[in-house]
Design a protein around this motif. Structure first.
Motif, PDB file in Angstrom:
ATOM      1  N   PRO A 176       0.711  -1.096   0.027  1.00  0.00           N
ATOM      2  CA  PRO A 176      -0.022  -0.043   0.066  1.00  0.00           C
ATOM      3  C   PRO A 176       0.827   1.207   0.015  1.00  0.00           C
ATOM      4  CG  PRO A 176      -0.011  -1.056   2.217  1.00  0.00           C
ATOM      5  CD  PRO A 176       0.744  -1.909   1.218  1.00  0.00           C
ATOM      6  N   GLU A 177       2.058   1.391   0.654  1.00  0.00           N
ATOM      7  CA  GLU A 177       2.861   2.380   0.943  1.00  0.00           C
ATOM      8  C   GLU A 177       4.201   1.997   0.621  1.00  0.00           C
ATOM      9  OE1 GLU A 177       3.969   5.448   1.040  1.00  0.00           O
ATOM     10  OE2 GLU A 177       2.358   6.417   2.232  1.00  0.00           O
ATOM     11  N   ARG A 178       5.302   2.562  -0.057  1.00  0.00           N
ATOM     12  CA  ARG A 178       6.800   2.320   0.188  1.00  0.00           C
ATOM     13  C   ARG A 178       7.371   3.523   0.891  1.00  0.00           C
ATOM     14  NH1 ARG A 178       7.556  -2.978  -0.343  1.00  0.00           N
ATOM     15  NH2 ARG A 178       6.715  -2.724   1.593  1.00  0.00           N
ATOM     16  N   TYR A 179       6.600   4.693   1.286  1.00  0.00           N
ATOM     17  CA  TYR A 179       7.429   5.638   1.655  1.00  0.00           C
ATOM     18  C   TYR A 179       8.488   6.386   0.903  1.00  0.00           C
ATOM     19  CZ  TYR A 179       7.466   8.576   5.673  1.00  0.00           C
ATOM     20  OH  TYR A 179       7.406   9.993   6.587  1.00  0.00           O
ATOM     21  N   VAL A 180       8.295   6.124  -0.351  1.00  0.00           N
ATOM     22  CA  VAL A 180       9.131   6.711  -1.194  1.00  0.00           C
ATOM     23  C   VAL A 180       8.301   7.303  -2.475  1.00  0.00           C
ATOM     24  CG1 VAL A 180      11.309   5.479  -1.049  1.00  0.00           C
ATOM     25  CG2 VAL A 180       9.557   4.580  -2.738  1.00  0.00           C
ATOM     26  N   TYR A 181       8.730   8.114  -3.233  1.00  0.00           N
ATOM     27  CA  TYR A 181       7.933   8.904  -4.657  1.00  0.00           C
ATOM     28  C   TYR A 181       8.587   8.225  -5.627  1.00  0.00           C
ATOM     29  CZ  TYR A 181       6.299  11.929  -7.992  1.00  0.00           C
ATOM     30  OH  TYR A 181       5.727  12.477  -9.184  1.00  0.00           O
ATOM     31  N   TYR A 182       7.623   7.395  -6.282  1.00  0.00           N
ATOM     32  CA  TYR A 182       8.028   6.938  -7.720  1.00  0.00           C
ATOM     33  C   TYR A 182       7.365   7.864  -8.792  1.00  0.00           C
ATOM     34  CZ  TYR A 182       8.898   2.342  -5.220  1.00  0.00           C
ATOM     35  OH  TYR A 182       9.238   1.464  -4.359  1.00  0.00           O
ATOM     36  N   PRO A 183       8.173   8.531  -9.438  1.00  0.00           N
ATOM     37  CA  PRO A 183       7.671   9.730 -10.385  1.00  0.00           C
ATOM     38  C   PRO A 183       6.671   8.923 -11.179  1.00  0.00           C
ATOM     39  CG  PRO A 183      10.151   9.762 -10.313  1.00  0.00           C
ATOM     40  CD  PRO A 183       9.712   8.184  -9.344  1.00  0.00           C
ATOM     41  N   GLY A 184       5.565   9.510 -11.590  1.00  0.00           N
ATOM     42  CA  GLY A 184       4.595   9.328 -12.614  1.00  0.00           C
ATOM     43  C   GLY A 184       3.553   8.376 -12.186  1.00  0.00           C
ATOM     44  N   THR A 185       3.327   8.276 -10.793  1.00  0.00           N
ATOM     45  CA  THR A 185       2.485   7.133 -10.190  1.00  0.00           C
ATOM     46  C   THR A 185       1.633   7.610  -9.248  1.00  0.00           C
ATOM     47  OG1 THR A 185       3.768   6.597  -8.576  1.00  0.00           O
ATOM     48  CG2 THR A 185       4.219   5.389 -10.191  1.00  0.00           C
ATOM     49  N   GLU A 186       1.632   8.978  -9.074  1.00  0.00           N
ATOM     50  CA  GLU A 186       0.763   9.635  -8.062  1.00  0.00           C
ATOM     51  C   GLU A 186       0.455  11.061  -8.514  1.00  0.00           C
ATOM     52  OE1 GLU A 186       2.831   9.851  -3.918  1.00  0.00           O
ATOM     53  OE2 GLU A 186       2.733  11.851  -4.501  1.00  0.00           O
ATOM     54  N   GLU A 187      -1.104  10.988  -8.491  1.00  0.00           N
ATOM     55  CA  GLU A 187      -1.917  12.172  -8.998  1.00  0.00           C
ATOM     56  C   GLU A 187      -1.821  13.303  -8.015  1.00  0.00           C
ATOM     57  OE1 GLU A 187      -6.059  12.790 -11.183  1.00  0.00           O
ATOM     58  OE2 GLU A 187      -5.059  10.854 -11.335  1.00  0.00           O
ATOM     59  N   LEU A 188      -1.391  14.420  -8.323  1.00  0.00           N
ATOM     60  CA  LEU A 188      -1.426  15.573  -7.378  1.00  0.00           C
ATOM     61  C   LEU A 188      -2.871  15.797  -7.084  1.00  0.00           C
ATOM     62  CD1 LEU A 188       1.368  18.029  -8.393  1.00  0.00           C
ATOM     63  CD2 LEU A 188       0.959  16.978  -6.291  1.00  0.00           C
ATOM     64  N   LYS A 189      -3.043  16.254  -5.944  1.00  0.00           N
ATOM     65  CA  LYS A 189      -4.351  16.923  -5.732  1.00  0.00           C
ATOM     66  C   LYS A 189      -4.458  18.428  -6.009  1.00  0.00           C
ATOM     67  CE  LYS A 189      -5.497  13.887  -1.735  1.00  0.00           C
ATOM     68  NZ  LYS A 189      -4.148  13.632  -1.241  1.00  0.00           N
ATOM     69  N   LYS A 190      -5.635  18.694  -6.208  1.00  0.00           N
ATOM     70  CA  LYS A 190      -5.736  20.146  -6.745  1.00  0.00           C
ATOM     71  C   LYS A 190      -5.189  21.287  -5.825  1.00  0.00           C
ATOM     72  CE  LYS A 190      -8.098  22.919  -9.756  1.00  0.00           C
ATOM     73  NZ  LYS A 190      -7.162  23.115 -11.159  1.00  0.00           N
ATOM     74  N   ASP A 191      -5.171  21.202  -4.723  1.00  0.00           N
ATOM     75  CA  ASP A 191      -4.669  22.332  -3.826  1.00  0.00           C
ATOM     76  C   ASP A 191      -3.153  21.737  -3.102  1.00  0.00           C
ATOM     77  OD1 ASP A 191      -5.594  20.279  -2.230  1.00  0.00           O
ATOM     78  OD2 ASP A 191      -6.839  21.486  -0.797  1.00  0.00           O
ATOM     79  N   GLU A 192      -2.517  21.106  -4.024  1.00  0.00           N
ATOM     80  CA  GLU A 192      -1.392  20.584  -3.502  1.00  0.00           C
ATOM     81  C   GLU A 192       0.073  20.834  -4.331  1.00  0.00           C
ATOM     82  OE1 GLU A 192      -1.237  16.087  -3.731  1.00  0.00           O
ATOM     83  OE2 GLU A 192       0.339  15.956  -2.080  1.00  0.00           O
TER      84      GLU A 192
END
Ligand SMILES: [Zn+2]
Ligand SMILES: [Zn+2]
Length: 406
Positions: free
Chosen positions: A39-55
């Motif tokens: 569920p969570e790897r505590y790292v950021y894999y580019p291109g796999t995470e949509e940004l929220k509108k206010d983020e």
């Protein structure tokens, strides 16, 4: 024997507590099935995470120094906004491999804001310019940068001459590629402006404040979006404008330089130079801490030094003399997701062998035959070795057949 048993019991208890801690607080989340996903790897894999509108997602693509180091490029921060905007703040020497590893289409990386014209803040423009031109950017690059005390110390002068120096590069590419992505538009703004608006579109505002560094011209940037304020500090001695306009930032980046003893020991500077560079042209750790404890950001970030165990500890000890709030001493590929609710810091996990990724725009056509002068003369063409033509003839024939080419 009794003692051993007691120790064994203690060890069991410790293991149990650790196990419990792991299952509850594991950084990587709880994996429930050997064939499932985490569920969570505590790292950021580019291109796999949509940004929220206010983020806002902010990625450190360079945090080092003018001297090259494989593990740390020179200054570059990429801000990605929930409205789709992406801004590069500085493009220091060696930073483009980190940017490229995010595999963002080059069309989304066309806006660059320069704090000043030292190479460790714009030395990798060539890699963005020509790399993007050959790998998918369809339009010109856009650069915003400060004026100087005189015209020849300003950004427009620098970029114009820079492009002129690359005449051979541009002219030879223009013959086979559309010249559009090879163009650069520069918007200069007054380096003395205090919180002056440099850019305003789509709900995002970028303002500039003067900085005190090496000569007139350098600035810091303030990015405002969705009620959030992120300050990208360029090189500077602590200044009154930063104190005034960076106050209460959600995330404030400010340089903090190597300590004078480390500048002598590790950077080969004389004690006189070290004191001048480390405490007058740049910001010492103690002064950085004082800035942060005064402006009180939700999160403070220090950068602009080669970050290894000893330098990190020396700077941290200095900062902690004057600031006790939330802090990161940045390394390359640190990433912060910033929203009203929380600020999360992780590391980017990206490939060493990234390819460019196509964007939504159709690539512009190369110039029509005969419209651009051929940069190769008949003298050079006459030197083509014919057996090479013969050797590749069959391969070319098959390729043309596959793609219906004449
Ligand atoms: Zn500088
Ligand atoms: Zn610098």
């Amino acid at each position: 024997m009794k003692k051993t048993l007691k120790a064994f019991g203690q060890m069991l208890l410790v293991s149990f507590v650790l196990l419990l801690a792991n299952s509850v607080f594991a950084a990587g989340g709880v994996v429930k099935s050997p064939t499932g996903t985490a569920p969570e790897r505590y790292v950021y894999y580019p291109g796999t995470e949509e940004l929220k509108k206010d983020e806002i997602r902010l990625i450190a693509c360079g945090t080092g120094l003018p001297a090259a180091r494989r593990d740390q490029a020179a200054t570059c921060f990429l801000a990605e906004l929930g409205n789709g905007d992406k801004f590069l703040f500085d493009i220091g020497t060696g930073s483009m491999p980190n940017v490229a590893a995010l595999m963002i289409p080059y069309d989304f990386l066309d806006k660059v804001f320069l704090t000043h014209l030292h190479t460790d803040h714009w030395g990798d423009l060539a890699a963005l310019w020509a790399g993007g031109w050959t790998a998918g950017r369809t339009g010109p690059l856009r650069i915003w940068g400060p004026t100087g005390a005189t015209k020849d110390m300003g950004t427009a002068y620098a970029v114009d001459r820079w492009l002129e120096a690359y005449t051979w590069d541009a002219r030879t590419r223009n013959f086979v590629l559309s010249p559009k992505p090879g163009e650069i538009t520069v918007k200069e703004f007054d380096y003395k402006a205090e919180n002056g608006v440099v850019y305003q579109e789509n709900g995002a505002t970028i303002k500039s404040i003067p900085a005190i560094h090496a000569g007139d011209g350098p600035v810091s940037f303030i990015l405002e979006y969705a009620g959030l304020k992120v300050v990208i500090g360029g090189d500077t001695f602590p200044n009154k404008w930063f104190i005034k306009y960076a106050a209460n930032a959600d995330l404030a980046i400010h340089e903090t330089f190597l300590t004078p003893p480390d500048l002598v020991k590790l950077y080969g500077q004389s004690p006189g130079q070290a004191l001048g560079v480390g405490t007058q042209i740049h910001t010492s750790p103690q002064a950085f801490g004082k800035v942060m404890s005064t402006i009180k950001p939700r999160y403070a970030v220090g950068y602009h030094f080669f970050n290894e165990q000893s330098t990190h500890d020396h700077i941290l000890m200095g900062v902690r003399e004057t600031y006790s709030g939330p802090l990161s001493l940045a390394v390359d590929n640190m990433v912060w997701n910033i929203s009203k609710e929380k600020i999360v810091e992780r590391m980017v996990v990206s490939p060493d062998q990234a390819w460019a990724v196509g964007g939504p725009n159709k690539p512009p056509s190369p110039p029509a035959k005969g419209t651009v002068p051929d940069p190769i003369t008949d003298f050079i063409k006459a030197g083509r070795w014919q057996p090479a033509e013969a050797a590749q003839a069959e391969m070319i024939k098959e390729f043309k057949k596959k793609y219906n080419m004449k």
